[in-house]
Write a protein that holds these residues in place. Structure first.
Motif, short mmCIF file in Angstrom:
data_model
loop_
_atom_site.label_atom_id
_atom_site.label_comp_id
_atom_site.label_asym_id
_atom_site.label_seq_id
_atom_site.Cartn_x
_atom_site.Cartn_y
_atom_site.Cartn_z
N PHE A 54 5.81 26.05 62.71
CA PHE A 54 6.04 25.95 61.28
C PHE A 54 6.75 24.67 60.85
O PHE A 54 7.04 24.50 59.67
CB PHE A 54 6.87 27.15 60.80
CG PHE A 54 6.28 28.47 61.21
CD1 PHE A 54 5.10 28.93 60.63
CD2 PHE A 54 6.86 29.24 62.20
CE1 PHE A 54 4.54 30.14 61.02
CE2 PHE A 54 6.32 30.45 62.59
CZ PHE A 54 5.15 30.89 62.00
N GLY A 55 7.03 23.77 61.78
CA GLY A 55 7.76 22.56 61.46
C GLY A 55 6.88 21.37 61.16
O GLY A 55 5.69 21.34 61.52
N SER A 56 7.46 20.38 60.53
CA SER A 56 6.75 19.14 60.23
C SER A 56 6.66 18.23 61.44
O SER A 56 5.84 17.31 61.49
CB SER A 56 7.45 18.40 59.08
OG SER A 56 8.80 18.09 59.43
N VAL A 57 7.50 18.49 62.45
CA VAL A 57 7.55 17.71 63.69
C VAL A 57 7.67 18.71 64.85
O VAL A 57 8.44 19.66 64.75
CB VAL A 57 8.79 16.77 63.69
CG1 VAL A 57 8.91 16.00 64.98
CG2 VAL A 57 8.74 15.83 62.50
N PRO A 58 6.91 18.52 65.93
CA PRO A 58 7.07 19.42 67.08
C PRO A 58 8.43 19.23 67.75
O PRO A 58 9.08 18.20 67.58
CB PRO A 58 5.93 19.02 68.02
CG PRO A 58 5.55 17.65 67.61
CD PRO A 58 5.88 17.51 66.16
N CYS A 59 8.83 20.20 68.53
CA CYS A 59 10.15 20.17 69.18
C CYS A 59 10.27 19.00 70.17
O CYS A 59 9.25 18.47 70.64
CB CYS A 59 10.41 21.50 69.88
SG CYS A 59 9.40 21.81 71.33
N PRO A 60 11.51 18.59 70.49
CA PRO A 60 11.72 17.46 71.39
C PRO A 60 11.00 17.56 72.74
O PRO A 60 10.40 16.57 73.17
CB PRO A 60 13.24 17.40 71.55
CG PRO A 60 13.74 17.90 70.23
CD PRO A 60 12.78 19.02 69.88
N PRO A 61 10.98 18.72 73.43
CA PRO A 61 10.25 18.77 74.71
C PRO A 61 8.75 18.47 74.55
O PRO A 61 8.16 17.78 75.37
CB PRO A 61 10.49 20.19 75.21
CG PRO A 61 11.78 20.59 74.60
CD PRO A 61 11.77 19.95 73.24
N ILE A 62 8.14 18.95 73.48
CA ILE A 62 6.72 18.69 73.24
C ILE A 62 6.51 17.23 72.86
O ILE A 62 5.54 16.60 73.30
CB ILE A 62 6.16 19.64 72.16
CG1 ILE A 62 6.23 21.09 72.63
CG2 ILE A 62 4.74 19.26 71.77
CD1 ILE A 62 5.45 21.39 73.90
N GLN A 63 7.42 16.66 72.09
CA GLN A 63 7.33 15.23 71.76
C GLN A 63 7.35 14.39 73.04
O GLN A 63 6.58 13.44 73.19
CB GLN A 63 8.48 14.80 70.86
CG GLN A 63 8.41 15.34 69.45
CD GLN A 63 9.59 14.85 68.62
OE1 GLN A 63 9.84 13.65 68.53
NE2 GLN A 63 10.32 15.79 68.04
N GLN A 64 8.22 14.77 73.99
CA GLN A 64 8.30 14.04 75.26
C GLN A 64 7.00 14.17 76.05
O GLN A 64 6.53 13.20 76.62
CB GLN A 64 9.48 14.55 76.09
CG GLN A 64 10.81 14.15 75.53
CD GLN A 64 11.98 14.75 76.29
OE1 GLN A 64 11.83 15.73 77.01
NE2 GLN A 64 13.15 14.17 76.13
N GLN A 65 6.43 15.38 76.08
CA GLN A 65 5.16 15.58 76.79
C GLN A 65 4.05 14.75 76.18
O GLN A 65 3.23 14.18 76.89
CB GLN A 65 4.78 17.06 76.75
CG GLN A 65 5.58 17.93 77.65
CD GLN A 65 5.17 19.39 77.53
OE1 GLN A 65 4.21 19.74 76.85
NE2 GLN A 65 5.92 20.27 78.19
N GLN A 66 4.01 14.69 74.86
CA GLN A 66 2.96 13.95 74.17
C GLN A 66 3.07 12.46 74.42
O GLN A 66 2.07 11.74 74.37
CB GLN A 66 3.00 14.23 72.65
CG GLN A 66 2.58 15.63 72.30
CD GLN A 66 2.77 15.96 70.83
OE1 GLN A 66 3.46 15.26 70.10
NE2 GLN A 66 2.17 17.05 70.41
N ARG A 67 4.26 11.99 74.72
CA ARG A 67 4.48 10.57 74.99
C ARG A 67 4.32 10.23 76.45
O ARG A 67 4.42 9.08 76.85
CB ARG A 67 5.86 10.15 74.49
CG ARG A 67 5.90 10.21 72.97
CD ARG A 67 7.20 9.75 72.44
NE ARG A 67 7.13 9.83 71.00
CZ ARG A 67 8.11 10.16 70.21
NH1 ARG A 67 9.30 10.39 70.72
NH2 ARG A 67 7.97 10.22 68.91
N GLY A 68 4.13 11.26 77.27
CA GLY A 68 3.90 11.03 78.69
C GLY A 68 5.14 10.67 79.47
O GLY A 68 5.05 10.06 80.54
N CYS A 69 6.29 11.04 78.95
CA CYS A 69 7.52 10.74 79.69
C CYS A 69 8.15 12.02 80.19
O CYS A 69 7.77 13.11 79.80
CB CYS A 69 8.51 9.96 78.83
SG CYS A 69 9.21 10.89 77.46
N CYS A 70 9.10 11.89 81.04
CA CYS A 70 9.93 12.99 81.56
C CYS A 70 9.05 13.99 82.26
O CYS A 70 9.06 15.12 82.19
CB CYS A 70 10.76 13.61 80.47
SG CYS A 70 11.70 12.38 79.55
#
Length: 70
Positions: A54-70
């Motif tokens: 329901f958010g305008s931005v996905p949560c930090p763990p998903i943001q990290q996955q989408q960027r290919g880091c961590c």
């Protein structure tokens, strides 16, 4: 590489109320009570948290996955 976004606007699917919230960086948030209609929001099937559903931005763990880091 851009920084992880920690602010997201949660929009209630029941009443349409939108509220900016700070996302936790160390855990997923499974529940959120709408400040307007008091509906308890839960993640939709396949999502890890209410911010991904329901958010305008996905949560930090998903943001990290989408960027290919961590």
């Amino acid at each position: 590489m851009s920084a992880i976004i920690l602010e997201s606007v949660l929009t209630c699917p029941h009443c349409g109320h939108a509220q900016q919230e700070t996302m936790p960086t160390d855990a997923c948030q499974f529940y959120y009570e709408c400040l307007n209609c008091k509906t308890l929001l839960r993640p939709q099937a396949g999502h890890c948290c209410v911010f991904c559903s329901f958010g305008s931005v996905p949560c930090p763990p998903i943001q990290q996955q989408q960027r290919g880091c961590c």
